[in-house]
Scaffold this motif. Structure first.
Motif, PDB file in Angstrom:
ATOM      1  N   ASP A 185       1.491   2.831   7.208  1.00  0.00           N
ATOM      2  CA  ASP A 185       0.985   2.798   5.837  1.00  0.00           C
ATOM      3  C   ASP A 185       0.166   4.063   5.544  1.00  0.00           C
ATOM      4  N   HIS A 200     -11.638   2.401   6.491  1.00  0.00           N
ATOM      5  CA  HIS A 200     -10.920   2.403   5.207  1.00  0.00           C
ATOM      6  C   HIS A 200     -11.901   2.434   4.041  1.00  0.00           C
ATOM      7  N   GLU A 236       0.839  -1.201   0.000  1.00  0.00           N
ATOM      8  CA  GLU A 236       0.000   0.000   0.000  1.00  0.00           C
ATOM      9  C   GLU A 236       0.872   1.248   0.000  1.00  0.00           C
ATOM     10  N   HIS A 264      -2.808   4.724   5.440  1.00  0.00           N
ATOM     11  CA  HIS A 264      -3.992   4.944   6.270  1.00  0.00           C
ATOM     12  C   HIS A 264      -3.607   5.196   7.721  1.00  0.00           C
ATOM     13  N   ASP A 273      -1.889   3.007   9.536  1.00  0.00           N
ATOM     14  CA  ASP A 273      -1.756   1.740  10.261  1.00  0.00           C
ATOM     15  C   ASP A 273      -0.285   1.336  10.343  1.00  0.00           C
TER      16      ASP A 273
HETATM   17 MN    MN Z   1      -3.888   0.287   5.037  1.00  0.00          MN
END
Ligand code: MN
Ligand code: MN
Ligand code: MN
Ligand code: MN
Lengths: 221, 221
Positions: A126, A165, A83, A128, A130
């Motif tokens: 990442d 997400h 990602e 997002h 995370d």
């Molecule tokens: Mn992610």
DNA sequence: AAATTATTTTAGATTTGCCTAAATTTTGCT
DNA sequence: AGCAAAATTTAGGCAAATCTAAAATAATTT
């Protein structure tokens, strides 16, 4: 080496344990997460039990063995590194990367993921927000707050990540310039409906419901 | 969308047609290339015929339909772009990239491969010197010679690619600094055993049998 | 033109991952 | 404790991709 189906079951179980905070995952929840029947789940967890990746007691759900947990963390690591690659190198927006990473995470090559990690300069989070497990499976933690819980006027924050997400949600945040690394300032907090009036990095004024703010993770300053 | 198995059959057929220069591929050769039984091949080509990717006449082998050829070219494109990525970005040596690209080529996302192409700046040749089809499926051709056929003393060449992708062969070439982009000079040609005495870019003297030189592609200058 | 050999197809099984329906076990409730 | 509801497992089947062995067809040789 596991099949893609087997790997996806491990990921589903990991996700359930993470979300529920429990030690065991039930057949029902796994079936829900996988979008399959309970009967299929029973088949598969028996197989993963035989491969010693899951502890399985009939009728009482499953937990990870040490090897099962490590395999899952490796999958999470691959998913999040891919990602990160898609977002930072190929300029994919953060709402498009998950689906492609779901495929890339199943590519089998330890050297590939090690070199990708190095190429990306060992990212810790990442796109997002995370955390990305390292080669040994350990995460880098950081203190973070849910924006929805913060009420102090004129305080400024940096966005760290999101808890949902959902693709449309992420696109909406893009349109508001609410993205990891971006600054946000609380102008007002309305205690009645728990909505926020915010200022983004582009000095635009945003009105945000608690439905949204509860999905945004931030740090002070 | 085809399964990985179906895609691998298309690639095998493409490879056979390319190698034999023929228009049809026989069940036998496909089975050989895939490492499966003829019975399995019959099953699969009947299926790919139903999907209108292959023209199939019982007992007389298969040829590509227009759509089948385009699908195959897209697979070649993905394979070679990923190989280029692995070599130029992740520093994989050219003997390791094929196996990983065999997995990556099956990731389904047109946008992914378009962005990868752009990221890599639209390469025309992969690390083995094989041409990379563009989005429309067309190759960029170039004049190239087989080193084994060249005999002129003191002539200099640039390595363009290789005809064998055997891992040990590639490692051997690495040890001799014979790689795409590298210079080679013919010091001697022995007509009896068709061996070459070469000088590489590091000014080392190399004695090369025709078994090796017949697998190396070069251009003048 | 037969006969032999090679190739291809068909028939029948196997494995993986999935399904539905029925049986079993656990859980929750009066 | 006993009953009903919920969850889980079992039973039986299906599709994809593979296999081996047997039958059918094509190609080659005499
Ligand atoms: Mn992610
Ligand atoms: Mn994701
Ligand atoms: Mn290759
Ligand atoms: Mn190549």
């Amino acid at each position: 080496m596991l099949s893609i189906a087997e790997e996806n079951y491990l990921k589903a179980i990991y996700k359930i344990l993470e979300k529920t905070g429990s030690k065991e995952a039930s057949t029902k929840l796994i079936a829900q997460e996988m979008g399959t029947s309970s009967a299929s789940v029973t088949d598969m967890i028996r197989k993963l039990n035989e491969k010693e990746l899951l502890n399985y007691e009939k009728y009482y759900g499953v937990s990870f063995t040490k090897e099962g947990l490590k395999y899952s963390l490796d999958l999470i690591r691959k998913h999040r590194l891919w990602e990160y690659f898609l977002h930072t190198q190929l300029q994919f927006s953060w709402d498009k990367i998950h689906e492609i990473a779901e495929q890339l995470e199943h590519v089998k090559s330890e050297e590939l993921i090690d070199r990708l990690d190095q190429f990306l300069d060992y990212p810790k989070y990442d796109p997002h927000g995370d955390p990305i497990p390292n080669k040994n499976g350990s995460f880098t933690f950081r203190t973070q707050f849910i924006l929805g819980n913060l009420t102090e006027k004129n305080k400024e924050f940096i966005v760290l990540g999101v808890r949902s997400h959902d693709s449309e949600f992420l696109q909406y945040l893009d349109s508001l310039v609410i993205q990891p690394g971006r600054r946000l300032k609380i102008l007002e907090y309305n205690a009645f409906d728990q909505s926020h009036l915010l200022q983004n990095e582009d000095h635009k004024i945003l009105s945000i419901s608690n439905k949204i703010s509860n999905e945004i993770l931030v740090k002070e300053l």
